[in-house]
Design a protein around this motif. Sequence first.
Motif, PDB file in Angstrom:
ATOM      1  N   CYS A 152      -7.016   0.685   6.671  1.00 26.77           N
ATOM      2  CA  CYS A 152      -8.623   0.543   5.990  1.00 26.77           C
ATOM      3  C   CYS A 152      -8.281  -0.400   5.450  1.00 26.77           C
ATOM      4  N   LEU A 153      -7.982  -1.032   4.475  1.00 28.69           N
ATOM      5  CA  LEU A 153      -7.803  -1.897   3.681  1.00 28.69           C
ATOM      6  C   LEU A 153      -7.813  -3.877   4.656  1.00 28.69           C
ATOM      7  N   VAL A 210       0.640  -0.906  -0.463  1.00 30.44           N
ATOM      8  CA  VAL A 210       0.005  -0.109   0.002  1.00 30.44           C
ATOM      9  C   VAL A 210       1.132   1.322  -0.208  1.00 30.44           C
ATOM     10  N   ILE A 243     -12.808  -2.909  15.600  1.00 29.09           N
ATOM     11  CA  ILE A 243     -12.510  -3.105  13.985  1.00 29.09           C
ATOM     12  C   ILE A 243     -10.862  -4.612  14.331  1.00 29.09           C
ATOM     13  N   ASN A 249       0.503   4.195   1.852  1.00 32.16           N
ATOM     14  CA  ASN A 249       0.546   4.226   2.963  1.00 32.16           C
ATOM     15  C   ASN A 249      -0.148   3.585   4.087  1.00 32.16           C
ATOM     16  N   ARG A 288     -10.494   6.793  13.771  1.00 39.84           N
ATOM     17  CA  ARG A 288     -12.072   7.396  13.556  1.00 39.84           C
ATOM     18  C   ARG A 288     -12.714   5.950  12.056  1.00 39.84           C
ATOM     19  N   PHE A 289     -12.300   5.230  12.807  1.00 37.54           N
ATOM     20  CA  PHE A 289     -12.737   3.859  12.067  1.00 37.54           C
ATOM     21  C   PHE A 289     -12.231   2.569  13.041  1.00 37.54           C
ATOM     22  N   GLY A 326     -11.257  -3.535   5.754  1.00 36.25           N
ATOM     23  CA  GLY A 326     -12.633  -4.081   4.721  1.00 36.25           C
ATOM     24  C   GLY A 326     -12.232  -5.924   4.824  1.00 36.25           C
ATOM     25  N   ALA A 327     -10.969  -5.833   5.122  1.00 30.52           N
ATOM     26  CA  ALA A 327     -10.184  -7.510   4.365  1.00 30.52           C
ATOM     27  C   ALA A 327     -11.875  -8.402   6.032  1.00 30.52           C
ATOM     28  N   TRP A 328     -11.181  -7.729   6.838  1.00 27.83           N
ATOM     29  CA  TRP A 328     -11.671  -8.660   8.414  1.00 27.83           C
ATOM     30  C   TRP A 328     -13.443  -7.879   8.076  1.00 27.83           C
ATOM     31  N   LEU A 329     -14.181  -7.835   7.515  1.00 29.51           N
ATOM     32  CA  LEU A 329     -15.561  -7.534   7.427  1.00 29.51           C
ATOM     33  C   LEU A 329     -15.668  -8.597   6.332  1.00 29.51           C
ATOM     34  N   SER A 345      -2.532   4.328   6.206  1.00 28.16           N
ATOM     35  CA  SER A 345      -3.672   4.225   6.941  1.00 28.16           C
ATOM     36  C   SER A 345      -4.555   3.933   5.712  1.00 28.16           C
ATOM     37  N   VAL A 346      -3.916   3.956   4.320  1.00 25.61           N
ATOM     38  CA  VAL A 346      -4.881   3.010   3.261  1.00 25.61           C
ATOM     39  C   VAL A 346      -4.471   1.553   4.114  1.00 25.61           C
ATOM     40  N   ASN A 400      -5.043   8.356  11.948  1.00 23.77           N
ATOM     41  CA  ASN A 400      -6.451   8.904  11.675  1.00 23.77           C
ATOM     42  C   ASN A 400      -7.441   8.381  11.543  1.00 23.77           C
ATOM     43  N   ALA A 401      -7.157   6.932  10.900  1.00 31.56           N
ATOM     44  CA  ALA A 401      -8.270   5.188  10.544  1.00 31.56           C
ATOM     45  C   ALA A 401      -8.238   4.820  11.817  1.00 31.56           C
TER      46      ALA A 401
END
Lengths: 212, 166
Positions: free
Chosen positions: B55-56, B47, B92, B49, B85-86, B59-62, B51-52, B81-82
Motif C-alpha cells: 500500500c505504501l 515496513v 497500480i 508487513n 483489492r487495491f 501511495g508513493a507511485w500515485l 501488505s502495508v 488482500n491489498a
Amino acid sequence: MVTRFVLLERLAKMVKDELVVTNLKGTAHEWHYLSPKDSNLLYLGMGMPTPAALGLAMALPHRRVISLDGDGSILLDLAGIPAVGQVAPKNLTVIIFDNQCYESNGALPTPTANGTDLTGIAKASGIPKARTVLDADEFEDAARTALTTDGPHFITAKVERGTKKVPIIMTYGRYNKYVFVKHVEKTEGVQILRSIKASGAGYTPNKEYFKD
Amino acid sequence: MKEETAQAIVEGLKEGGVNFVVYMPDSFFYDVITKVKEDPGFTSISVPNESVGMCLCAGAWLGGKKPVMIMENTGLFVASNAITRFHQPFGIPVLMLISYRGDAGDGWWMVTAIGHAFEPALKSLGITYELVDNPEKAKKAIQLLQTSAEVSEELQAVVFRKEGVW
C-alpha cells in the motif's frame, strides 16, 4: 455523540488542495458528496487507506495528505500505525471515524466497542500528536490544528452509527486513479503515467490521452 | 547473497529509474537493503508487513515515485488482500523483488509449503514474473519488468531462485 457526516461537513470547509484518501463505503460516499474533487482517491479496502496515504505523504513531503479511515479498517492492519510513527511525516493527518462497529455489513462491534484505544495505540507507536474527539467543535479544532501545523496528526473521532443518505456515485477504481494521478501531475508538474511510446515498447495506443 | 548479485540488483534498480524502496527485512536481501539504505538516490523504508508495504508503494507511485517492494515470497500471501483489492482494481504498478523460499535446493521443512504454493499464487494473482538465477539476468530483468510494470500499470515480480544468486 455526533455523526460522521457532520464531521465531514466541517472538514470539507477546511480542505483546499490536500490529497485525500478514503476508506470504502459510507465514508467514501459521504466525502465524495461533500467534497467532489479530483484530489480524492476513494474506496480503498480495509487496512489500506492509511499506509497508502503514508506513501503519498512521503512522495510529496510539501503537500498535505489526509487519510479518512475507520476503526474496522485500521484494526484489520494495525501495522499501518507504527509505520506512520516510524516515518513521522509532517504532512500527514490520519482521521479515524470510530463508530465502534462494522457498520456496512450489519454493525457487529469492533474491539473499540470493548475499550481498544486507537489514540493510545497511535501515541505508543510514535505519534504524539494523537487525540480523541467526541463532538463536532472538538473535531473542528483538531482538524484545523492538523491542517495548519506539522504532523503527523492522528485523530480518533468517536461517531454514532449511521450513514447519510447521499447519492451513491460508484466510482470505478481505475477511472478514479487516472483522475487523481492527472491532478497530481498537473499540480505538481510531474509525469507519472508513462506512455508506451516513451518506454520504447512499441506503439502509443491513445495519443490524445497522453498529450497533456 | 553473492556480492555481484547485490551489486547487480542495485544497478538494475537505478537504471530502471526506481527511487523509492520499501522492504520487509529478509535475509536474502540483507546486502541489497544495506546498499540501498546507504545510497542517497533512494528513499527507503522498512515496513512491519508486506501488505502495508504494498500500500505504501501504491501511495508513493500515485505521488510520482517509482517504487519497488522487496520481500520474501511468504509475504506475497500477506500482501494478497491489498493486491486484489487495491493494486489490481485500481491498476497500480509496483515492481516486486521476491526471494524464492522453498525453491528446489532449499529443503527447510518450514518453507516447502510456500515453495509449492508460490508460483501458482503469482499466476492466480495475475502477476507477471521472471525467475532469475544469475546476476546479469537479475539486472536485465529488473530494468525490463520495471518498464513493463509502468506501461501495463500492473504488478511485476523478479523472483530470485536459490541456485546461482544466493
